[in-house]
Design a protein around this motif. Structure first.
Motif, PDB file in Angstrom:
ATOM      1  N   THR A  94       0.836  -1.198   0.000  1.00 43.00           N
ATOM      2  CA  THR A  94       0.000   0.000   0.000  1.00 43.00           C
ATOM      3  C   THR A  94       0.872   1.250   0.000  1.00 43.00           C
ATOM      4  OG1 THR A  94      -1.769  -1.170   1.153  1.00 43.00           O
ATOM      5  CG2 THR A  94      -1.805   1.244   1.254  1.00 43.00           C
ATOM      6  N   SER A  95       1.910   1.245   0.808  1.00 40.86           N
ATOM      7  CA  SER A  95       2.846   2.365   0.855  1.00 40.86           C
ATOM      8  C   SER A  95       3.548   2.556  -0.486  1.00 40.86           C
ATOM      9  CB  SER A  95       3.871   2.137   1.962  1.00 40.86           C
ATOM     10  OG  SER A  95       4.858   3.137   1.933  1.00 40.86           O
TER      11      SER A  95
ATOM     12  N   GLN B 225       1.399   4.181  -3.036  1.00 38.20           N
ATOM     13  CA  GLN B 225       1.247   5.618  -2.817  1.00 38.20           C
ATOM     14  C   GLN B 225       2.393   6.408  -3.445  1.00 38.20           C
ATOM     15  OE1 GLN B 225       0.731   5.776   1.413  1.00 38.20           O
ATOM     16  NE2 GLN B 225      -1.434   5.228   1.287  1.00 38.20           N
ATOM     17  N   SER B 226       3.527   5.725  -3.711  1.00 32.43           N
ATOM     18  CA  SER B 226       4.633   6.395  -4.413  1.00 32.43           C
ATOM     19  C   SER B 226       4.474   6.231  -5.919  1.00 32.43           C
ATOM     20  CB  SER B 226       5.985   5.841  -3.949  1.00 32.43           C
ATOM     21  OG  SER B 226       6.173   4.524  -4.438  1.00 32.43           O
TER      22      SER B 226
END
Length: 189
Positions: A157-158, A161-162
């Motif tokens: 998920t992180s 986000q990038s």
């Protein structure tokens, strides 16, 4: 040797007049492809900047000549051009307090990172971004089974986000250099 001779339009035995065997032929191919370490355009004062430039240039060489990844594995014949790359990395660490063996190990560690990232890029194709492709492949799987893998789900998920930005090259390079910096700092004290 047989294939190379055929492509050159000569017999295999004629080729042996020029090179004694496959190992020497591969060494000559590597020498021709990678060439000597390029002249330094900008004088960097510190070992870190020198190694960043060196690793980036090696990464570019392996991207241009992906076959060299397989040709440069293990004990083998190395020519002066290839040795100039190693010389450049080891000499960048002169005056740091690291022993010769440690400087060689640092170069080997950096080569391993360059090779690993280049192999990942090669496996994903010319437009490949390994991190984005991994996220896409695992996305559906994590939606269905994410509760079993909470840490992986959170990491993906992180990464999403990038915007799938491939950060493994820079992240790994900087962590290797950070580790060397910590060791050098301990030696200087």
């Amino acid at each position: 040797m047989h294939r190379v001779a055929a492509q050159l339009g000569v017999t295999k035995m004629a080729l042996y007049r020029y090179v004694p065997g496959k190992a020497e032929l591969v060494a000559l191919m590597v020498e021709a492809a990678i060439g000597p370490y390029p002249p330094v355009k900008v004088r960097h004062s510190g070992w870190r900047e020198q190694l960043e430039e060196w690793a980036g240039q090696l990464f570019d060489v392996f991207r241009r000549h992906p076959w060299a990844l397989d040709a440069t594995v293990g004990p083998r014949i190395m020519g002066p051009a290839e040795l100039s790359w190693l010389e450049r990395a080891v000499s960048a660490l002169d005056g740091t307090g690291l022993s010769g063996a440690e400087r060689m190990d640092a170069a080997a560690l950096l080569v391993g990172h360059v090779r690993g990232i280049t192999q990942q890029a090669r496996a994903t194709g010319p437009a490949g971004n390994p991190e984005a492709q991994l996220g896409a492949l695992l996305g559906d799987l994590m939606q269905a089974h994410g509760e079993r893998f909470p840490a992986l789900t959170a990491a993906l998920t992180s990464a999403a986000q990038s915007h799938g930005q491939d950060q493994a090259w820079e992240f790994g390079l900087q962590r290797i250099l950070d580790g060397l910096a910590a060791l050098i700092d301990r030696r200087v004290r």
